[in-house]
Design a protein around this motif. Structure first.
Motif, PDB file in Angstrom:
ATOM      1  N   MET A  83       5.645  -7.330   6.992  1.00 32.76           N
ATOM      2  CA  MET A  83       6.917  -6.509   7.079  1.00 32.76           C
ATOM      3  C   MET A  83       7.086  -5.858   5.787  1.00 32.76           C
ATOM      4  O   MET A  83       7.333  -4.717   5.871  1.00 32.76           O
ATOM      5  CB  MET A  83       8.334  -7.477   7.329  1.00 32.76           C
ATOM      6  CG  MET A  83       8.242  -8.021   8.507  1.00 32.76           C
ATOM      7  SD  MET A  83       9.739  -9.086   8.992  1.00 32.76           S
ATOM      8  CE  MET A  83      10.209  -9.988   7.543  1.00 32.76           C
ATOM      9  N   LEU A  84       6.783  -6.246   4.528  1.00 26.80           N
ATOM     10  CA  LEU A  84       6.820  -5.680   3.345  1.00 26.80           C
ATOM     11  C   LEU A  84       5.910  -4.551   3.057  1.00 26.80           C
ATOM     12  O   LEU A  84       6.217  -3.394   2.826  1.00 26.80           O
ATOM     13  CB  LEU A  84       6.947  -6.374   2.018  1.00 26.80           C
ATOM     14  CG  LEU A  84       8.308  -7.362   2.039  1.00 26.80           C
ATOM     15  CD1 LEU A  84       7.921  -8.227   0.825  1.00 26.80           C
ATOM     16  CD2 LEU A  84       9.477  -6.594   1.656  1.00 26.80           C
ATOM     17  N   PHE A  85       4.930  -4.859   3.689  1.00 22.66           N
ATOM     18  CA  PHE A  85       3.610  -3.736   3.717  1.00 22.66           C
ATOM     19  C   PHE A  85       4.202  -2.636   4.598  1.00 22.66           C
ATOM     20  O   PHE A  85       3.736  -1.494   4.158  1.00 22.66           O
ATOM     21  CB  PHE A  85       2.301  -4.346   4.079  1.00 22.66           C
ATOM     22  CG  PHE A  85       0.969  -3.424   3.842  1.00 22.66           C
ATOM     23  CD1 PHE A  85       0.892  -3.103   2.701  1.00 22.66           C
ATOM     24  CD2 PHE A  85       0.459  -2.909   5.019  1.00 22.66           C
ATOM     25  CE1 PHE A  85      -0.441  -2.216   2.575  1.00 22.66           C
ATOM     26  CE2 PHE A  85      -0.657  -2.336   5.021  1.00 22.66           C
ATOM     27  CZ  PHE A  85      -1.170  -1.773   3.809  1.00 22.66           C
ATOM     28  N   VAL A  86       4.516  -2.858   5.881  1.00 23.47           N
ATOM     29  CA  VAL A  86       4.882  -1.587   6.824  1.00 23.47           C
ATOM     30  C   VAL A  86       6.015  -0.725   6.125  1.00 23.47           C
ATOM     31  O   VAL A  86       5.929   0.285   6.307  1.00 23.47           O
ATOM     32  CB  VAL A  86       5.196  -2.126   7.989  1.00 23.47           C
ATOM     33  CG1 VAL A  86       6.019  -1.215   8.973  1.00 23.47           C
ATOM     34  CG2 VAL A  86       4.300  -2.572   8.761  1.00 23.47           C
ATOM     35  N   LEU A  87       6.887  -1.484   5.405  1.00 25.91           N
ATOM     36  CA  LEU A  87       8.015  -0.720   4.818  1.00 25.91           C
ATOM     37  C   LEU A  87       7.461  -0.039   3.685  1.00 25.91           C
ATOM     38  O   LEU A  87       7.827   1.124   3.489  1.00 25.91           O
ATOM     39  CB  LEU A  87       9.074  -1.784   4.401  1.00 25.91           C
ATOM     40  CG  LEU A  87      10.242  -2.265   5.232  1.00 25.91           C
ATOM     41  CD1 LEU A  87      11.064  -3.215   4.576  1.00 25.91           C
ATOM     42  CD2 LEU A  87      10.844  -1.027   5.600  1.00 25.91           C
ATOM     43  N   TYR A  88       6.510  -0.605   2.977  1.00 28.74           N
ATOM     44  CA  TYR A  88       5.894   0.378   1.822  1.00 28.74           C
ATOM     45  C   TYR A  88       5.292   1.607   2.392  1.00 28.74           C
ATOM     46  O   TYR A  88       5.403   2.737   1.671  1.00 28.74           O
ATOM     47  CB  TYR A  88       4.989  -0.640   1.040  1.00 28.74           C
ATOM     48  CG  TYR A  88       4.138  -0.010  -0.146  1.00 28.74           C
ATOM     49  CD1 TYR A  88       5.044   0.379  -1.365  1.00 28.74           C
ATOM     50  CD2 TYR A  88       3.120   0.451   0.040  1.00 28.74           C
ATOM     51  CE1 TYR A  88       4.504   0.966  -2.486  1.00 28.74           C
ATOM     52  CE2 TYR A  88       2.470   1.232  -1.261  1.00 28.74           C
ATOM     53  CZ  TYR A  88       3.048   1.350  -2.109  1.00 28.74           C
ATOM     54  OH  TYR A  88       2.327   2.147  -3.088  1.00 28.74           O
TER      55      TYR A  88
END
Length: 98
Positions: A83-88
């Motif tokens: 999830m954090l990687f997709v936001l990044y």
């Protein structure tokens, strides 16, 4: 040991919400006014806080059974990382490629 797992989950939850706020705020502060970008970032971080809390909840929890309410699992950590990687990718990498 049961309390240390809950403390780790709490720290992971707060750090992920903080990272979400930072990524979203940095993206919007160059496009719109800082007050509005801050509001958008706070709302997005609040949703991240809730979703990470639901992610670590024990699915078979029953009150009074002695089971922990929150469970630290490798799959939950993997989903959080994704999830954090997709936001990044959406807020940092893709806009800078223009």
């Amino acid at each position: 040991m049961k309390n240390s797992e809950q403390i780790i989950i709490l720290i992971i939850t707060i750090v992920s919400a903080g990272l979400t706020w930072k990524i979203v705020f940095d993206f919007y502060k160059t496009k719109i006014h800082k007050v509005f970008s801050h509001l958008i970032a706070v709302i997005t971080a609040s949703f991240m806080l809730l979703s990470v809390t639901f992610l670590f909840m024990n699915k078979e929890y029953q009150r009074g059974s002695g089971e922990p309410e929150m469970v630290l699992s490798l799959s939950s950590l993997g989903i959080l990382f994704v999830m954090l990687f997709v936001l990044y990718i959406f807020f940092r990498y893709i806009p800078s490629k223009k």
